[in-house]
Each structure stands twice: as structure tokens, then as C-alpha cells.
Scaffold this motif. Structure first.
Motif, short mmCIF file in Angstrom:
data_model
loop_
_atom_site.label_atom_id
_atom_site.label_comp_id
_atom_site.label_asym_id
_atom_site.label_seq_id
_atom_site.Cartn_x
_atom_site.Cartn_y
_atom_site.Cartn_z
N LEU A 84 20.62 21.71 31.17
CA LEU A 84 21.10 19.80 31.16
C LEU A 84 22.49 20.11 29.76
CD1 LEU A 84 19.12 17.21 31.36
CD2 LEU A 84 20.24 17.40 30.18
N GLY A 85 23.16 19.98 29.86
CA GLY A 85 24.11 19.11 29.43
C GLY A 85 24.15 17.59 28.75
N LEU A 86 23.88 17.09 27.72
CA LEU A 86 24.15 15.70 27.99
C LEU A 86 24.94 14.94 27.31
CD1 LEU A 86 20.38 13.54 27.58
CD2 LEU A 86 22.63 13.31 25.91
N ARG A 100 12.35 12.34 31.78
CA ARG A 100 11.67 12.51 31.12
C ARG A 100 11.81 13.37 30.04
NH1 ARG A 100 8.20 12.20 36.31
NH2 ARG A 100 8.09 10.33 36.12
N GLU A 101 11.99 14.00 29.75
CA GLU A 101 12.43 15.41 28.91
C GLU A 101 13.76 15.14 28.36
OE1 GLU A 101 12.96 19.83 27.81
OE2 GLU A 101 12.63 19.44 30.33
N ALA A 102 14.40 14.79 28.61
CA ALA A 102 16.40 13.78 27.63
C ALA A 102 16.45 13.32 27.77
CB ALA A 102 16.69 14.01 30.04
N PHE A 103 15.33 12.21 27.77
CA PHE A 103 15.07 11.12 26.58
C PHE A 103 14.35 11.25 25.80
CE2 PHE A 103 13.05 7.14 26.26
CZ PHE A 103 14.21 5.78 25.81
N ASP A 104 13.30 12.37 25.45
CA ASP A 104 12.52 12.34 24.55
C ASP A 104 13.54 13.40 23.16
OD1 ASP A 104 10.32 11.15 25.80
OD2 ASP A 104 9.91 12.22 26.36
N ARG A 105 14.41 14.31 23.92
CA ARG A 105 15.41 15.38 23.24
C ARG A 105 16.59 13.90 22.72
NH1 ARG A 105 14.73 20.83 23.33
NH2 ARG A 105 13.43 21.42 25.52
N TYR A 106 16.77 12.91 23.59
CA TYR A 106 17.77 12.74 23.19
C TYR A 106 17.29 11.64 22.39
CZ TYR A 106 21.09 8.91 23.27
OH TYR A 106 22.67 7.44 22.90
N ARG A 107 15.86 10.26 21.89
CA ARG A 107 15.42 9.75 21.68
C ARG A 107 15.24 10.54 20.08
NH1 ARG A 107 11.56 5.78 22.00
NH2 ARG A 107 12.57 5.12 20.47
N ALA A 108 15.05 11.63 19.89
CA ALA A 108 14.59 12.40 18.51
C ALA A 108 15.74 12.73 17.97
CB ALA A 108 13.73 14.12 19.18
N LEU A 109 16.48 13.08 18.41
CA LEU A 109 18.02 12.67 17.78
C LEU A 109 18.76 11.41 17.36
CD1 LEU A 109 19.94 15.76 19.54
CD2 LEU A 109 18.87 15.93 17.83
N LEU A 110 18.08 10.73 17.72
CA LEU A 110 18.21 9.60 16.94
C LEU A 110 18.18 9.06 15.62
CD1 LEU A 110 19.12 6.73 20.42
CD2 LEU A 110 20.89 8.12 19.15
N VAL A 136 26.14 16.11 23.05
CA VAL A 136 25.04 15.50 22.30
C VAL A 136 23.98 16.27 21.85
CG1 VAL A 136 23.28 13.89 21.54
CG2 VAL A 136 24.88 12.90 23.01
N LEU A 137 23.92 17.37 23.44
CA LEU A 137 22.48 18.04 23.42
C LEU A 137 22.74 19.12 24.85
CD1 LEU A 137 20.23 18.21 25.11
CD2 LEU A 137 20.21 15.90 23.11
N LYS A 138 22.03 19.67 24.28
CA LYS A 138 22.20 21.16 26.11
C LYS A 138 21.07 21.75 25.62
CE LYS A 138 24.20 24.98 25.61
NZ LYS A 138 25.27 26.52 25.64
N PHE A 139 20.21 21.91 26.83
CA PHE A 139 18.53 22.33 26.87
C PHE A 139 18.53 23.05 28.16
CE2 PHE A 139 17.52 18.15 27.84
CZ PHE A 139 16.42 17.92 28.72
N LEU A 140 17.60 24.42 28.37
CA LEU A 140 17.14 24.02 29.47
C LEU A 140 15.92 24.13 29.85
CD1 LEU A 140 17.44 26.93 31.51
CD2 LEU A 140 15.74 28.44 29.81
N CYS A 141 16.78 22.68 31.20
CA CYS A 141 15.78 22.57 32.25
C CYS A 141 14.78 23.25 32.89
CB CYS A 141 16.11 20.94 32.41
SG CYS A 141 15.58 19.85 33.04
N ALA A 142 13.39 22.92 32.48
CA ALA A 142 12.51 23.38 34.07
C ALA A 142 13.03 22.56 35.13
CB ALA A 142 10.72 23.39 33.34
N GLY A 143 12.79 22.05 35.43
CA GLY A 143 13.53 20.59 37.05
C GLY A 143 12.52 20.04 37.32
N ALA A 144 12.82 19.97 38.37
CA ALA A 144 11.27 19.13 39.19
C ALA A 144 11.72 20.30 40.18
CB ALA A 144 11.33 18.01 39.43
N ILE A 145 13.38 20.56 41.01
CA ILE A 145 13.07 21.16 42.28
C ILE A 145 13.98 22.98 42.11
CG2 ILE A 145 13.68 19.30 43.73
CD1 ILE A 145 16.63 19.88 43.53
#
Length: 162
Positions: free
Chosen positions: A109-111, A152-162, A95-104
Motif C-alpha cells: 500500500l502506497g499512501l 485501520r492499519e493505514a490510519f495508525d501508520r499515517y498518524r504515527a508520522l504526523l 507519504v509512506l508505503k507498507f506491506l498490508c496483510a489485507g482483508a481479502i
């Protein structure tokens, strides 16, 4: 090495092979493949991590997945993780790939997404609880502190594509 991963740069190009724990400790970029599982009605499979795991114990997530192995594609890693965590053999769709800052630690991230029509057999060492939720319920729930922060960020990016 306990779990070898490819260290990558800001363009997702491989620059070496390292231990995943070292990549996390040194905040080196590496790759993570995730899968969004939907059922035939469009609901999303949500799960809670066991309380005794090292990363994000007891927290909720709407994605499944893990580290991409050495010389493994995002798609192959997603299929492998789907089978390991849920006992489902399928080929998730990228679906998508983005550079995630990550909590740790930061990572690419490839979704991926897959529709599951049969039963799931969750690995209890990875999944303490699971349920299918309508996306409308997930919109508010994903903001809850009980959710894995990176989701959270992944969810927002995913929903933006729908």
C-alpha cells in the motif's frame, strides 16, 4: 486480462504481470495506491462505498485509490485515481508505503496525501456518500466495523508520522 497489475515480491520488486482478480484469489502481492484528501482546514474527506460494489460494499473509508497499473508508479496511480474517483487533477505527495496483510489479499500500500481547495465531483459508481471530517472525529470512527478493515492499519501508520 480484465485489469492487469504487476505481481511483486516481499521487497516490492516486479516478478510478473497478472490479472488483479487472480492476484487477489491466489493472494499474490501487488500494488495499491491510496490518497488521503485534506481541505485547507485540515479535515479529511471520508466516503462510503456503494452497496452494489464487489469489495467492501457500504463500508466507510478515509482513503481513495486503487490498483497500480503495469509500468505505473505509485505516484502516477494516485494522481490517476484521484481524477477518476473525485474529478480532481493534482499531484498527491507520497507519504509512506507498507506491506498490508489485507482483508481479502495481501498487497503493498502506497499512501499519498493531497490538499484539495476546490470542489470534488465524486464518481457515484465508487462513492455513495462523502463528507469532510476533523481528524479528531476520525480517530474513533475508523475503529467502527463500518470502516474498510485495511483502513485501520493505514490510519495508525499515517498518524504515527504526523
Amino acid at each position: 486480462m480484465s485489469e492487469a497489475v504487476e505481481r511483486v515480491d516481499e521487497h516490492d520488486q516486479v516478478i510478473g504481470v497478472v490479472d488483479r482478480s487472480e492476484a487477489i484469489r491466489r493472494e499474490w502481492l501487488h500494488r495499491i495506491a491510496t490518497i488521503v484528501c485534506r481541505d485547507a482546514d485540515g479535515r479529511i474527506l471520508v466516503h462510503r462505498r456503494p452497496d452494489d460494489v464487489q469489495l467492501f460494499p457500504g463500508q466507510l473509508n478515509w482513503m481513495f485509490g486503487g490498483a497500480v497499473g503495469v509500468a505505473e508508479s505509485y505516484e502516477d496511480a494516485a494522481a490517476r485515481e484521484l481524477e477518476e474517483e473525485l474529478g480532481v487533477r493534482a499531484r498527491p505527495r507520497f507519504v509512506l508505503k507498507f506491506l498490508c496483510a489485507g482483508a481479502i489479499s495481501p498487497y503493498w500500500l502506497g499512501l499519498h496525501e493531497v490538499v484539495i481547495t476546490g470542489c470534488v465531483r465524486p464518481d457515484s459508481s465508487e462513492i455513495a456518500w462523502h463528507d469532510w471530517l476533523p481528524e479528531s472525529e476520525l480517530v474513533d470512527l475508523v475503529r467502527d466495523q463500518a470502516f474498510v478493515p485495511d483502513a485501520r492499519e493505514a490510519f495508525d501508520r499515517y498518524r504515527a508520522l504526523l
